[in-house]
Design a protein around this motif. Structure first.
Motif, PDB file in Angstrom:
ATOM      1  N   VAL A  87      34.251  57.881  52.679  1.00 20.98           N
ATOM      2  CA  VAL A  87      34.157  59.196  51.395  1.00 20.98           C
ATOM      3  C   VAL A  87      33.110  57.841  50.455  1.00 20.98           C
ATOM      4  CG1 VAL A  87      34.284  60.854  49.102  1.00 20.98           C
ATOM      5  CG2 VAL A  87      35.466  61.032  51.980  1.00 20.98           C
ATOM      6  N   GLY A  88      34.090  56.714  49.673  1.00 22.95           N
ATOM      7  CA  GLY A  88      33.298  56.481  48.512  1.00 22.95           C
ATOM      8  C   GLY A  88      32.159  55.814  48.552  1.00 22.95           C
TER       9      GLY A  88
ATOM     10  N   ASN B 248      29.852  56.262  51.827  1.00 23.08           N
ATOM     11  CA  ASN B 248      28.564  57.342  52.122  1.00 23.08           C
ATOM     12  C   ASN B 248      27.903  58.300  50.546  1.00 23.08           C
ATOM     13  OD1 ASN B 248      28.469  57.955  54.808  1.00 23.08           O
ATOM     14  ND2 ASN B 248      30.310  57.853  54.692  1.00 23.08           N
ATOM     15  N   VAL B 249      29.090  58.722  49.523  1.00 29.47           N
ATOM     16  CA  VAL B 249      28.491  59.131  48.212  1.00 29.47           C
ATOM     17  C   VAL B 249      28.240  57.660  47.193  1.00 29.47           C
ATOM     18  CG1 VAL B 249      29.845  60.039  46.206  1.00 29.47           C
ATOM     19  CG2 VAL B 249      30.627  60.679  47.799  1.00 29.47           C
ATOM     20  N   LEU B 250      28.480  56.446  47.389  1.00 24.30           N
ATOM     21  CA  LEU B 250      27.637  55.855  46.987  1.00 24.30           C
ATOM     22  C   LEU B 250      25.862  55.575  46.988  1.00 24.30           C
ATOM     23  CD1 LEU B 250      27.002  52.937  45.240  1.00 24.30           C
ATOM     24  CD2 LEU B 250      29.068  52.242  46.556  1.00 24.30           C
TER      25      LEU B 250
ATOM     26  N   SER C 214      25.591  58.582  42.228  1.00 22.73           N
ATOM     27  CA  SER C 214      25.525  57.383  43.613  1.00 22.73           C
ATOM     28  C   SER C 214      26.821  56.146  42.594  1.00 22.73           C
ATOM     29  CB  SER C 214      24.564  56.043  43.298  1.00 22.73           C
ATOM     30  OG  SER C 214      24.312  55.215  44.011  1.00 22.73           O
TER      31      SER C 214
ATOM     32  N   GLY D 235      30.174  57.490  42.800  1.00 21.83           N
ATOM     33  CA  GLY D 235      30.717  56.581  44.167  1.00 21.83           C
ATOM     34  C   GLY D 235      30.831  55.130  44.583  1.00 21.83           C
ATOM     35  N   SER D 236      30.255  54.882  43.363  1.00 24.36           N
ATOM     36  CA  SER D 236      31.298  53.125  43.452  1.00 24.36           C
ATOM     37  C   SER D 236      32.566  53.331  42.555  1.00 24.36           C
ATOM     38  CB  SER D 236      29.794  52.580  42.467  1.00 24.36           C
ATOM     39  OG  SER D 236      30.906  51.782  41.516  1.00 24.36           O
TER      40      SER D 236
ATOM     41  N   ILE E 154      35.005  55.253  43.408  1.00 24.88           N
ATOM     42  CA  ILE E 154      35.625  56.184  44.786  1.00 24.88           C
ATOM     43  C   ILE E 154      36.121  54.642  45.202  1.00 24.88           C
ATOM     44  CG2 ILE E 154      35.909  57.313  46.565  1.00 24.88           C
ATOM     45  CD1 ILE E 154      34.297  59.304  45.318  1.00 24.88           C
ATOM     46  N   THR E 155      34.615  53.690  45.752  1.00 26.76           N
ATOM     47  CA  THR E 155      34.981  52.837  46.338  1.00 26.76           C
ATOM     48  C   THR E 155      35.801  51.634  46.340  1.00 26.76           C
ATOM     49  OG1 THR E 155      32.335  53.527  47.326  1.00 26.76           O
ATOM     50  CG2 THR E 155      33.285  51.317  48.139  1.00 26.76           C
TER      51      THR E 155
END
Lengths: 281, 466
Positions: B365-366, B368-370, B400, B403-404, B406-407
């Motif tokens: 998920v991370g 892809n959101v990123l 974005s 997302g980073s 989350i990643t």
């Protein structure tokens, strides 16, 4: 300016985006949350978008196909649904099909791609020429057909912006060009490689020291168009925008005459012919 | 050791990317007030990730460990050279962090020697596991591409320090030559990164589907042809340099051809799963995630291959999204798949399945959101490599950056899993994956002893019989 605290206040930060809409949006400038190309303002960009529609449709079809197959596999061939795996490892027909069909798709893409490539490359008969010279970190422009008008175009610092002027895209002297005119563009650079890009024109070409690159544009409607340097050129790479103002042919002639007169009368403090000093940033 | 080094590299490189995204979250310069530092960060992030994370882990770590295991050899040929290359790399990463500039990368010619000369009897070329094929192709690419980079860097160094003029216009040089040399190395380099991941994914998909790889020969030669074509498409990175229009036409055609062997690989993986009895263990999840990322990055690659469209996309965030999908994050997924797949074999302890699956979902998920919103930014015209952007690009940059976060969180969670595996992991059996795992490494005990296969295993008549 913005403080680091903003990271911790996402709602506040997001809210800020929408209040800061500027008057020029919709003309050569993307909108907040834009997910697609900017409005095209040249025949090249129109064709790029047309061609992209085709490519995009193919992309979506491929992704959906793979996704569909994967979903089917996950449901049908997990170890609960299918405890005994098949030992099938070959199917020549299938392998030929998934080699040949992509080739056909690529040919379908390649034909319009080559057409677009040669169309966008250069124009045989130009009505006028604009020379673009990259510097660290500003652009210089010369109009050889209008009596060699020359000037530098330097970014306006955020604190000097007037209301409605977009931050990081506003310059002191914008490039004025006529609409419905075939304009030949010549690019070079005084120092490192820069790249002159205006998304709405579908135009992007390196300004390279020691070389002259050629492209062309025919602007289809009046308005303000913005772009940014698109080749990493040093510390202030993000701060050398392009601002093109497209006007009617008559207005352009007026503008050019006024510039020439100003230059001849020695009143050219606004448009410096000589190299401007590097912007202190 | 390579893998530990690569984790150190990942912390540094990942930390840098996190800083970059923090900076880009909102318009205006917040964290980094010096744009030069931003440029250094972006450059160092790329270098670290490519040379010190992906390459050591894939080739140094998993390649060194499993190529000899899988072909039934006791160890790599030239063990001393192998050893020194690791320490050179460790020294290089130090220099890199200090100077944020270096030339590195392990020299890997000896993989070719190992694979050609040390195979077990009966393990013919056409019976080698695909991971071994992948490393073989990669080693050839490295052998041919690295000298070009080394040469170009030497020219650059003498230009900057000793007054030569290969690239300096004022003295009759040409910076375009640098671009040609760099990309002649640079394009094969992306395949150097992704081809080992191809190999890993093939092994993993086959194991967990409990089926041999579909279209084995097609898969092996797809890698060989991708490697070959990779050398003749370099100028597709240079469509806006002002190259002759016919030259660009050639590079469009050559570049699009790559889509064919790539398509063969994707469909063969799907066909391997088709009819299988799939267990969705963590390595398999990462393998499926890899296929998704690779397809996404692949189709945008077909768009970018066209010089005409590249006028709109070149040097925008669209490109950033494309290469992170197709090569960077896909390679990372390959590494995670390899880690979960082989960790039991390497340290003798198995990871926790629940934690692994949580890690997969967080990370998937991370990223892809990123990276997905960066496609939108690119189409709207946002250039890459800028420390600050016009306000209109705020929205998607903000997403974005989330997302980073989350990643980054998922990656920290991964380090927690590594720690758990070493301290509390269950003892791993010689073959924890059951009937699907047919390659030679699963025939030795876990963890694998120092010198394996001292008695040559007889491979006549096993493995995919072509």
């Amino acid at each position: 300016m913005l403080k680091t605290m903003r990271f911790l206040a996402p709602a506040a930060a997001l809210g800020g985006v929408f209040t800061a809409r500027d008057a020029l949006a919709g003309q050569g400038l993307p909108k907040p949350w834009q997910m697609w190309f900017q409005e095209p303002a040249s025949p090249v960009m129109e064709r790029i978008m047309e061609f992209h529609d085709l490519v995009f449709a193919i992309e979506v079809a491929i992704v959906l196909l793979v996704l569909g197959i994967m979903a089917y596999i996950v449901v049908r061939f997990n170890h609960k649904a299918n405890p005994a795996p098949s030992k099938n490892t070959h199917n020549t027909l299938l392998e030929v099909i998934w080699t040949v069909i992509p080739i056909i798709i690529l040919v379908v893409i390649a034909v319009p791609s080559f057409k677009l490539l040669y169309f966008a490359d250069k124009i045989e008969k130009a009505d006028m020429t604009l020379k673009v010279i990259g510097n660290q970190w500003f652009w210089s422009y010369t109009y050889p057909d209008q009596g060699d008008i020359q000037f530098d175009s330097i970014i306006v610092a955020a604190e000097d912006l007037k209301p409605g002027q977009p931050r990081l895209l506003t310059v002191d002297n914008k490039v004025v060009l006529p609409v419905d005119t075939n304009i030949r563009l010549l690019f070079t650079s005084n120092d490192v490689i820069h790249n002159w890009a205006v998304p709405a024109f579908g135009l992007k070409l390196d300004a390279s020291p020691g070389r002259i690159n050629e492209s062309w544009v025919r602007i289809t409607s009046e308005g303000d168009y913005f772009g940014m340097c698109s080749e990493l050129c040093g510390v202030n790479h993000a701060f050398m925008p392009v601002h093109v103002q497209a006007v009617s042919k008559a207005k352009f002639a007026e503008w050019a005459a006024a510039q020439k007169k100003a230059a001849a009368g020695g009143r050219n403090d606004k448009f410096k012919v000589v190299q401007a000093e590097k912007p202190a940033r | 050791m390579y893998i530990v080094l690569s984790m150190v590299g990942a912390i540094l490189g990942g930390g840098m990317s996190f800083l970059i995204r923090l900076e880009l979250m909102d318009p205006g310069l917040q964290l980094l007030h010096d744009q030069q530092f931003y440029n250094v960060l972006v450059t160092a992030h790329g270098f670290l990730m490519v040379f010190f994370v992906v390459m050591p882990a894939m080739i140094g770590g998993f390649g060194n460990w499993f190529v000899p295991l899988m072909i039934g050899a006791p160890d790599m040929a030239f063990p001393r050279m192998n050893n020194i290359s690791f320490w050179l790399l460790a020294a290089a990463i130090l220099l890199m962090v200090i100077a944020a500039f270096t030339q590195g990368g392990p020299g890997t010619g000896w993989f070719i020697t190992t694979i050609f000369n040390m195979r077990a009897p009966g393990l013919t070329m056409h019976r080698m596991p695909l991971f071994v094929w992948a490393i073989l192709v990669t080693a050839f690419l490295l052998l041919l591409a690295i000298p070009v980079l080394a040469g170009a860097l030497t020219m650059l160094l003498t230009d900057r320090n000793f007054g030569t003029a290969f690239f300096k216009v004022a003295q009759g040089g040409d910076p375009i030559l640098w671009q040609h040399l760099f990309w002649f190395f640079g394009h094969p380099e992306v395949y150097i990164i992704i081809i080992p991941a191809f190999g890993i994914i093939s092994q993993v998909v086959s194991t967990f589907s409990k089926k041999p790889v579909f279209g084995y020969l097609g898969m092996a030669y797809a890698m060989v042809s991708i490697g070959f074509i990779g050398f003749i498409v370099w100028a597709h990175h240079m469509y806006t340099v002002g190259l002759n229009v016919d030259t660009r036409a050639y590079f469009i055609a050559a570049t699009m051809v790559i889509a064919v062997p790539t398509g063969i690989k994707i469909f063969s993986w799907l066909a391997t799963m088709w009819g299988g009895s799939i267990e969705f263990k963590t390595p398999m999840l990462f393998a499926i995630g890899f296929i998704w990322l690779f397809v996404m990055g692949g189709v945008t690659g077909v768009a970018l291959a066209n010089s005409g469209l590249d006028l709109a996309f070149h040097d925008t965030y669209f490109v950033v999204a494309h290469f992170h999908y197709v090569m960077a994050i896909a390679a990372v997924f390959g590494m995670f798949a390899a880690f979960y797949y082989w960790i039991g074999k390497m340290c003798g302890r198995q990871y926790s399945e629940v934690l692994g699956q949580i890690h997969f979902w967080l990370f998937f998920v991370g990223v892809n959101v990123l990276f997905f919103p960066q496609h939108f930014l690119g189409m709207a015209g946002m250039p890459r490599r800028i420390a600050d952007y016009p306000d209109v690009y705020h929205g998607w940059n903000y997403i974005s950056s989330i997302g980073s976060y989350i990643t980054t969180g998922a990656t920290l969670f991964f380090f927690f899993i590594v720690w758990r595996t070493f301290t509390a992991g269950e003892k791993a059996a010689a073959n924890p994956w059951g009937e699907g795992a047919t390659t030679l490494e699963w025939s030795v005990a876990s963890p694998a002893p120092f010198h394996t296969h001292e008695d040559l295993p007889d491979m006549t008549g096993t493995q995919p019989a072509e």
